[in-house]
Design a protein around this motif. Structure first.
Motif, PDB file in Angstrom:
ATOM      1  N   ARG B 233       0.842  -1.200   0.000  1.00  0.00           N
ATOM      2  CA  ARG B 233       0.000   0.000   0.000  1.00  0.00           C
ATOM      3  C   ARG B 233       0.875   1.248   0.000  1.00  0.00           C
ATOM      4  O   ARG B 233       0.642   2.202  -0.733  1.00  0.00           O
ATOM      5  CB  ARG B 233      -0.892   0.012   1.247  1.00  0.00           C
ATOM      6  CG  ARG B 233      -2.233  -0.606   1.052  1.00  0.00           C
ATOM      7  CD  ARG B 233      -3.239  -0.064   2.053  1.00  0.00           C
ATOM      8  NE  ARG B 233      -2.799  -0.166   3.427  1.00  0.00           N
ATOM      9  CZ  ARG B 233      -2.898  -1.252   4.162  1.00  0.00           C
ATOM     10  NH1 ARG B 233      -3.413  -2.337   3.644  1.00  0.00           N
ATOM     11  NH2 ARG B 233      -2.483  -1.263   5.400  1.00  0.00           N
ATOM     12  N   HIS B 234       1.891   1.187   0.871  1.00  0.00           N
ATOM     13  CA  HIS B 234       2.810   2.312   0.988  1.00  0.00           C
ATOM     14  C   HIS B 234       3.491   2.576  -0.356  1.00  0.00           C
ATOM     15  O   HIS B 234       3.578   3.719  -0.810  1.00  0.00           O
ATOM     16  CB  HIS B 234       3.840   1.990   2.066  1.00  0.00           C
ATOM     17  CG  HIS B 234       4.837   3.059   2.287  1.00  0.00           C
ATOM     18  ND1 HIS B 234       6.006   3.111   1.589  1.00  0.00           N
ATOM     19  CD2 HIS B 234       4.836   4.124   3.122  1.00  0.00           C
ATOM     20  CE1 HIS B 234       6.690   4.171   1.973  1.00  0.00           C
ATOM     21  NE2 HIS B 234       6.004   4.793   2.903  1.00  0.00           N
ATOM     22  N   ARG B 237       1.112   4.186  -2.793  1.00  0.00           N
ATOM     23  CA  ARG B 237       0.654   5.526  -2.419  1.00  0.00           C
ATOM     24  C   ARG B 237       1.636   6.609  -2.836  1.00  0.00           C
ATOM     25  O   ARG B 237       1.223   7.718  -3.150  1.00  0.00           O
ATOM     26  CB  ARG B 237       0.456   5.597  -0.913  1.00  0.00           C
ATOM     27  CG  ARG B 237      -0.886   5.112  -0.551  1.00  0.00           C
ATOM     28  CD  ARG B 237      -1.142   5.275   0.879  1.00  0.00           C
ATOM     29  NE  ARG B 237      -2.527   4.886   1.104  1.00  0.00           N
ATOM     30  CZ  ARG B 237      -3.008   4.531   2.258  1.00  0.00           C
ATOM     31  NH1 ARG B 237      -2.230   4.541   3.288  1.00  0.00           N
ATOM     32  NH2 ARG B 237      -4.256   4.204   2.376  1.00  0.00           N
ATOM     33  N   THR B 238       2.916   6.278  -2.815  1.00  0.00           N
ATOM     34  CA  THR B 238       3.911   7.304  -3.123  1.00  0.00           C
ATOM     35  C   THR B 238       3.764   7.825  -4.556  1.00  0.00           C
ATOM     36  O   THR B 238       3.563   9.023  -4.744  1.00  0.00           O
ATOM     37  CB  THR B 238       5.308   6.757  -2.830  1.00  0.00           C
ATOM     38  OG1 THR B 238       5.344   6.401  -1.449  1.00  0.00           O
ATOM     39  CG2 THR B 238       6.381   7.779  -3.104  1.00  0.00           C
ATOM     40  N   LEU B 240       1.210   7.511  -6.442  1.00  0.00           N
ATOM     41  CA  LEU B 240      -0.144   8.048  -6.594  1.00  0.00           C
ATOM     42  C   LEU B 240      -0.231   9.459  -6.028  1.00  0.00           C
ATOM     43  O   LEU B 240      -0.975  10.305  -6.549  1.00  0.00           O
ATOM     44  CB  LEU B 240      -1.159   7.133  -5.895  1.00  0.00           C
ATOM     45  CG  LEU B 240      -1.457   5.835  -6.641  1.00  0.00           C
ATOM     46  CD1 LEU B 240      -2.333   4.922  -5.791  1.00  0.00           C
ATOM     47  CD2 LEU B 240      -2.150   6.128  -7.967  1.00  0.00           C
ATOM     48  N   THR B 241       0.519   9.733  -4.975  1.00  0.00           N
ATOM     49  CA  THR B 241       0.546  11.077  -4.400  1.00  0.00           C
ATOM     50  C   THR B 241       1.111  12.070  -5.417  1.00  0.00           C
ATOM     51  O   THR B 241       0.533  13.148  -5.648  1.00  0.00           O
ATOM     52  CB  THR B 241       1.421  11.090  -3.132  1.00  0.00           C
ATOM     53  OG1 THR B 241       0.899  10.135  -2.223  1.00  0.00           O
ATOM     54  CG2 THR B 241       1.434  12.452  -2.483  1.00  0.00           C
ATOM     55  N   ALA B 242       2.234  11.667  -6.019  1.00  0.00           N
ATOM     56  CA  ALA B 242       2.839  12.549  -7.027  1.00  0.00           C
ATOM     57  C   ALA B 242       1.870  12.768  -8.187  1.00  0.00           C
ATOM     58  O   ALA B 242       1.664  13.889  -8.651  1.00  0.00           O
ATOM     59  CB  ALA B 242       4.143  11.928  -7.526  1.00  0.00           C
ATOM     60  N   ARG B 244      -1.416  12.557  -8.252  1.00  0.00           N
ATOM     61  CA  ARG B 244      -2.581  13.360  -7.894  1.00  0.00           C
ATOM     62  C   ARG B 244      -2.206  14.839  -7.829  1.00  0.00           C
ATOM     63  O   ARG B 244      -2.925  15.694  -8.342  1.00  0.00           O
ATOM     64  CB  ARG B 244      -3.125  12.903  -6.547  1.00  0.00           C
ATOM     65  CG  ARG B 244      -4.306  13.710  -6.128  1.00  0.00           C
ATOM     66  CD  ARG B 244      -5.164  13.020  -5.131  1.00  0.00           C
ATOM     67  NE  ARG B 244      -6.336  13.848  -4.904  1.00  0.00           N
ATOM     68  CZ  ARG B 244      -7.296  13.533  -4.061  1.00  0.00           C
ATOM     69  NH1 ARG B 244      -7.249  12.415  -3.394  1.00  0.00           N
ATOM     70  NH2 ARG B 244      -8.323  14.341  -3.901  1.00  0.00           N
ATOM     71  N   ALA B 269       5.035   8.512 -13.075  1.00  0.00           N
ATOM     72  CA  ALA B 269       4.442   7.980 -11.839  1.00  0.00           C
ATOM     73  C   ALA B 269       3.483   6.839 -12.155  1.00  0.00           C
ATOM     74  O   ALA B 269       3.437   5.818 -11.453  1.00  0.00           O
ATOM     75  CB  ALA B 269       3.717   9.109 -11.100  1.00  0.00           C
ATOM     76  N   ARG B 272       5.371   3.819 -12.674  1.00  0.00           N
ATOM     77  CA  ARG B 272       5.806   3.216 -11.412  1.00  0.00           C
ATOM     78  C   ARG B 272       4.704   2.363 -10.799  1.00  0.00           C
ATOM     79  O   ARG B 272       4.948   1.258 -10.299  1.00  0.00           O
ATOM     80  CB  ARG B 272       6.188   4.299 -10.402  1.00  0.00           C
ATOM     81  CG  ARG B 272       7.580   4.837 -10.587  1.00  0.00           C
ATOM     82  CD  ARG B 272       7.850   5.939  -9.599  1.00  0.00           C
ATOM     83  NE  ARG B 272       8.010   5.465  -8.228  1.00  0.00           N
ATOM     84  CZ  ARG B 272       8.122   6.256  -7.178  1.00  0.00           C
ATOM     85  NH1 ARG B 272       8.071   7.569  -7.342  1.00  0.00           N
ATOM     86  NH2 ARG B 272       8.282   5.756  -5.980  1.00  0.00           N
TER      87      ARG B 272
END
Lengths: 236, 445
Positions: B233-234, B237-238, B240-242, B244, B269, B272
């Motif tokens: 998940r971690h 998320r990384t 996906l954060t970039a 978003r 991203a 990735r």
């Protein structure tokens, strides 16, 4: 857009996230510096103290919690918003307990981060209006005693060590003892969030306050009013 | 002591069973002894009575005067007529044979003998009442002693059985408290005192140890799965954060001059996320037990295919295949897909994190006779201290270049383990890193 030139320090080990955040925040009107690890962040603060810090918790080596702890130990009062890529409560707890002001879980909405940062910056320099002391003013609720001028909190004979945000929350609750305050109202009074936002940061800090106030076996002072908010009062 | 699933117990306790069994056994013994004694006693008493049925001296007989009062005597003339009678008249019985008869409702034992004068017969009789009374008295005594013996046996059975079942009781107590406090070591139950209880305790201890080990294994794999899910998940998320953030920037600033750069970032991203998902899929597939995929894989073919994969994926990379060195098996048993994927990940690792421009694929004979596949690069290499750690999942080396999933070398390690071997990282002769994928010796075909 009160402080368009406010300077932020973005700390994240992931180059993609760092780049995107830098650009996004810059385009939102902030001046942005960045660091990719904990020591880098502390160096950047040492060079020039930023107005606020956006800090990833999951840094390799010295992690975000250690950075917050170090910042607060050095008496830097800058607002810190931590970013967590894990959604377990523990991580939030440690980041905020160390003295961070708010947290957001990755991935988050950039406008939301920007709005919160602006609110924290507006508050940054001065304490929440409710916490501004009149000369020699002391608030007493049952065993709780808050000396506003000296910023000292005691429960009975025991002195309680609170972070800035915990202290401000407690003062707001104590000034409004016996009055139920909604989460929205508390967000506005303590954090300056005068906009709708989805966060349980109030609950997290209320939890910290309870733990610290009740540590000596003191009966509960901060009560949850289910579905409404919180109230400080003696007895049930 | 009541819990769910505990039904009322109607079975007798082992102790009571032992007591009853010893009582019952005594009943049988006492009954047999009693019956035997009774038979012998009756016979002995009857013989004694018979011995007493001896006609007195002729003189006495003649006078009848001093005939014993308890004896009845009947004297018969040679013609059979009764001459004299003392007591009730007794019937004639065969000469010399004691016989039981019924005279007027009373049981008599009689015996006939020749009389004092020729032809005269004397029949002497005595009632059997006394004899029977004596026998009955003895029987009562034996019965009484028997009852006492039975009760004593049952009581002693109860007492001794209590001692005998004590190990079982201890065993029960131990078993009842086993799950009360969880322990790190497998629990040991002891019930010394009888062989059966010791064997049962040993069997229980063995079973508990097996259960404990099984539980530890499943707990460990549960923790591993949880950690893995959290890490996955971690990892997702990384990027996906970039993504978003970039997309929100694009949405808020439609006329952004650096639009192309932002779009490139979004695509990177996205790549990735995709790569992480693919790697996660491969990891999950590699964790499954091997099934139909295991076949004979030609070593030369495998290297050729892996080199083609590498050239396709990294157009600027120079890929060379060394001729197999020394005595290398021509084929290995295993998964062609899995080994190709492992080699491809080793190449990606060389390019992405070692910034290599050249890779060499090779095959060597391992010290144990197995096949060792190698990927050498001319990149930046990896500090020796990190060479074990980077084989773990979601672990990146300190020299890692472009962001990766942290799963590449973990996938290589997984495939090695799947093929009974292991991965070894060392310095390549050309200066970069050598990834050696040693396959198990039993895999050489």
């Amino acid at each position: 857009m009160n402080e368009p030139s406010a300077e932020l320090l973005v700390v994240d080990d992931d180059a993609d996230v760092r780049g995107s955040l830098e650009r996004g925040l810059r385009l939102s009107g902030f001046a942005v510096r960045s660091a990719e690890d904990g020591p880098g962040a502390l160096r950047a603060v040492h060079e020039r103290v930023p107005d606020a810090v956006v800090l990833d918790l999951g840094l390799p080596g010295m992690d975000g919690v250690a950075v917050v702890t170090a910042l607060r130990a050095m008496d830097h009062d800058v607002p810190v918003c931590v970013l967590s890529a894990r959604d377990t409560v523990d991580d939030r707890v440690v980041g905020l307990e160390a003295g961070a002001d708010d947290y957001m879980v990755k991935p988050f909405a950039l406008p939301e981060l920007v709005a919160r940062l602006r609110a924290l910056l507006r508050r940054g320099a001065r304490p929440a209006p409710a916490a501004e002391p009149a000369l020699g003013e002391v608030i007493t609720v049952g065993p709780l005693r808050i000396d506003l001028a000296r910023r000292l909190t005691t429960v009975g004979e025991r002195s309680v060590d609170l972070t800035k945000r915990e202290y401000e929350l407690l003062v707001v609750l104590a000034r409004n003892a016996e009055v139920v305050l909604t989460r929205e109202r508390l967000l506005e009074l303590v954090w300056g969030y005068d906009f709708a936002t989805d966060t349980n940061v109030v609950d997290v800090f209320a939890g910290y306050l309870r733990r610290k106030l009740e540590a000596g076996g003191t009966p509960r002072l901060v009560h949850t009013v289910r579905g409404v908010g919180f109230v400080l009062r003696e007895g049930g | 002591m009541s819990g769910p699933g505990r039904r009322p117990r109607w079975s007798l306790s082992l102790r009571l069973r032992v007591a009853l069994a010893s009582g019952l056994a005594t009943v049988v013994v006492v009954a047999l002894v009693g019956i035997l004694a009774s038979v012998l006693l009756t016979r002995e008493q009857t013989e004694r009575l018979d011995r007493s049925l001896v006609p007195g001296s002729p003189a006495v007989l003649g006078s009848f005067a001093s005939t014993r009062a308890d004896l009845a005597v009947t004297l018969r003339a040679p013609d059979g007529t009764v001459r004299r009678v003392s007591g009730p008249e007794l019937p004639l019985s065969p000469v010399g044979v004691p016989t039981s008869v019924d005279v007027g409702g009373v049981a008599y034992r009689i015996r006939t003998a020749p009389g004092p004068a020729p032809g005269v017969l004397v029949t002497v009789g005595a009632t059997e009442d006394d004899t029977r009374a004596r026998v009955a008295e003895r029987q009562r005594l034996v019965t009484g002693l028997g009852i006492v013996a039975v009760l004593l046996a049952a009581g002693l059975g109860w007492v001794f059985a209590g001692r005998a079942v004590r190990p079982m009781r201890r065993l029960t107590e131990q078993a009842a408290t086993l799950d009360r406090d969880p322990v790190d070591d497998p629990p040991v139950v002891r019930a010394d005192g009888s062989r059966e209880s010791e064997e049962l305790a040993d069997a229980l201890t063995g079973m508990l140890a097996r259960l404990h080990a099984e539980q530890e294994r499943s707990t460990a794999s549960l923790h591993a799965a949880r950690d893995f899910a959290a890490a996955a998940r971690h990892e997702l998320r990384t990027p996906l954060t970039a993504m978003r953030t970039d997309l929100e920037v694009l949405a808020a600033h439609p006329d952004l001059p650096e639009r192309d750069a932002v779009l490139a970032d979004v695509l990177r991203a996205q790549g990735r996320v995709e790569a992480t998902l693919t790697a996660l899929g491969h990891l999950a597939a590699g964790d499954l037990p091997d099934t139909a995929d295991a076949g004979d894989v030609g070593v030369a073919d495998l290297l050729r295919l892996a080199a083609e994969d590498a050239r396709r994926a990294h157009p600027t990379l120079e890929v060379a295949v060394d001729a197999p060195a020394g005595e290398v098996a021509e084929s290995v048993r295993g998964s062609s897909e899995g080994l190709r994927m492992a080699l491809a990940n080793a190449v990606v690792n060389a390019v992405r994190h070692g910034r290599a421009t050249t890779v060499r694929l090779g095959a060597h004979a391992g010290p144990d006779g197995g096949v060792v596949l190698t990927v050498d690069d001319d990149g930046t290499g990896l500090p020796a201290a990190e060479r074990e750690a980077v084989l773990g999942r979601f672990v990146r080396g300190s020299t890692a270049g472009a962001p990766g999933s942290g799963l590449g070398l973990a996938l290589v390690a997984q495939q090695a383990a799947r093929h009974g071997g292991r991965v070894h990282l060392e310095d390549a002769s050309g200066g970069g890193l050598r990834v050696s994928l040693a396959l198990g010796p039993d895999r050489a075909g």
